[in-house]
Write a protein that holds these residues in place. Structure first.
Motif, mmCIF file in Angstrom:
data_model
loop_
_atom_site.group_PDB
_atom_site.id
_atom_site.type_symbol
_atom_site.label_atom_id
_atom_site.label_comp_id
_atom_site.label_asym_id
_atom_site.label_seq_id
_atom_site.Cartn_x
_atom_site.Cartn_y
_atom_site.Cartn_z
ATOM 1 N N UNK A 17 0.741 -1.272 -0.094
ATOM 2 C CA UNK A 17 -0.012 0.168 0.069
ATOM 3 C C UNK A 17 0.649 1.033 0.003
ATOM 4 N N UNK A 18 2.113 1.245 0.737
ATOM 5 C CA UNK A 18 2.896 2.351 0.712
ATOM 6 C C UNK A 18 3.369 2.790 -0.581
ATOM 7 N N UNK A 19 3.662 1.779 -1.592
ATOM 8 C CA UNK A 19 3.999 2.140 -2.963
ATOM 9 C C UNK A 19 2.918 2.437 -3.807
ATOM 10 N N UNK A 20 1.688 2.114 -3.503
ATOM 11 C CA UNK A 20 0.519 2.546 -4.207
ATOM 12 C C UNK A 20 0.091 3.972 -4.092
ATOM 13 N N UNK A 21 -0.575 4.615 -4.987
ATOM 14 C CA UNK A 21 -1.192 6.017 -4.698
ATOM 15 C C UNK A 21 -2.597 5.876 -3.909
ATOM 16 N N UNK A 22 -3.010 4.849 -3.313
ATOM 17 C CA UNK A 22 -4.318 4.963 -2.773
ATOM 18 C C UNK A 22 -4.110 5.671 -1.265
ATOM 19 N N UNK A 23 -4.950 6.044 -0.634
ATOM 20 C CA UNK A 23 -4.913 6.759 0.511
ATOM 21 C C UNK A 23 -5.213 5.925 1.812
ATOM 22 N N UNK A 24 -5.572 4.630 1.412
ATOM 23 C CA UNK A 24 -5.975 3.847 2.594
ATOM 24 C C UNK A 24 -4.769 3.318 3.202
ATOM 25 N N UNK A 25 -4.902 3.105 4.564
ATOM 26 C CA UNK A 25 -3.750 2.548 5.271
ATOM 27 C C UNK A 25 -4.331 1.411 6.131
ATOM 28 N N UNK A 26 -3.499 0.561 6.480
ATOM 29 C CA UNK A 26 -3.912 -0.640 7.194
ATOM 30 C C UNK A 26 -3.456 -0.814 8.455
ATOM 31 N N UNK A 27 -4.126 -0.911 9.699
ATOM 32 C CA UNK A 27 -3.572 -0.591 10.891
ATOM 33 C C UNK A 27 -2.766 -1.880 11.313
ATOM 34 N N UNK A 28 -1.772 -1.742 12.046
ATOM 35 C CA UNK A 28 -0.631 -2.881 12.351
ATOM 36 C C UNK A 28 -1.347 -3.909 13.236
ATOM 37 N N UNK A 29 -2.214 -3.417 14.069
ATOM 38 C CA UNK A 29 -3.067 -4.444 14.809
ATOM 39 C C UNK A 29 -4.156 -4.564 14.540
ATOM 40 N N UNK A 30 -4.837 -5.867 14.087
ATOM 41 C CA UNK A 30 -6.149 -6.056 13.651
ATOM 42 C C UNK A 30 -6.996 -5.973 14.863
ATOM 43 N N UNK A 31 -8.413 -5.645 14.542
ATOM 44 C CA UNK A 31 -9.436 -5.379 15.625
ATOM 45 C C UNK A 31 -9.636 -7.095 16.231
ATOM 46 N N UNK A 32 -9.856 -7.207 17.227
ATOM 47 C CA UNK A 32 -10.298 -8.296 17.903
ATOM 48 C C UNK A 32 -11.493 -8.885 16.965
ATOM 49 N N UNK A 33 -11.618 -10.251 17.059
ATOM 50 C CA UNK A 33 -12.696 -11.093 16.256
ATOM 51 C C UNK A 33 -13.858 -10.910 17.279
ATOM 52 N N UNK A 34 -15.234 -10.903 16.817
ATOM 53 C CA UNK A 34 -16.336 -10.893 17.805
ATOM 54 C C UNK A 34 -16.253 -12.263 18.523
ATOM 55 N N UNK A 35 -16.730 -12.025 19.752
ATOM 56 C CA UNK A 35 -16.971 -13.453 20.754
ATOM 57 C C UNK A 35 -17.757 -14.543 19.664
#
Length: 95
Positions: A17-35
């Protein structure tokens, strides 16, 4: 030799994603899965087989066909007819 595989999925995705021109960023820590929810009970008629045990046995092709035809003609399940047959057998032997 071949290319080294990147086993860090999030890190590899961020690099792409850093190399692409999109503005979306991926967070390093994924959100916890629902119970996890409790699994629903098997769908069958309530009480249809409660208090019953399975008994299986082999029959000849002729007996099987006669039972199938009788079940069709009487509009009763084969199980019902077999329980009736067992009752008659027990009555015959005084059980």
């Amino acid at each position: 030799m071949g290319r080294k595989r990147d086993t860090d999925i999030v890190g590899g995705l961020e690099k792409r994603l850093e190399g692409s021109s999109t503005s979306a960023k991926v967070s390093a820590a994924p959100e916890p899965a629902p119970a996890p929810q409790a699994a629903p009970a098997p769908s069958r008629k309530a009480g249809a087989r409660d208090g019953m045990k399975f008994v299986g046995f082999y029959t000849t092709e002729e007996q099987t066909e006669k039972l199938r035809v009788l079940a069709f003609e009487t509009r009763q399940e084969k199980q019902v007819l077999m329980r009736e047959a067992l009752d008659l057998l027990f009555k015959r032997y005084g059980q």
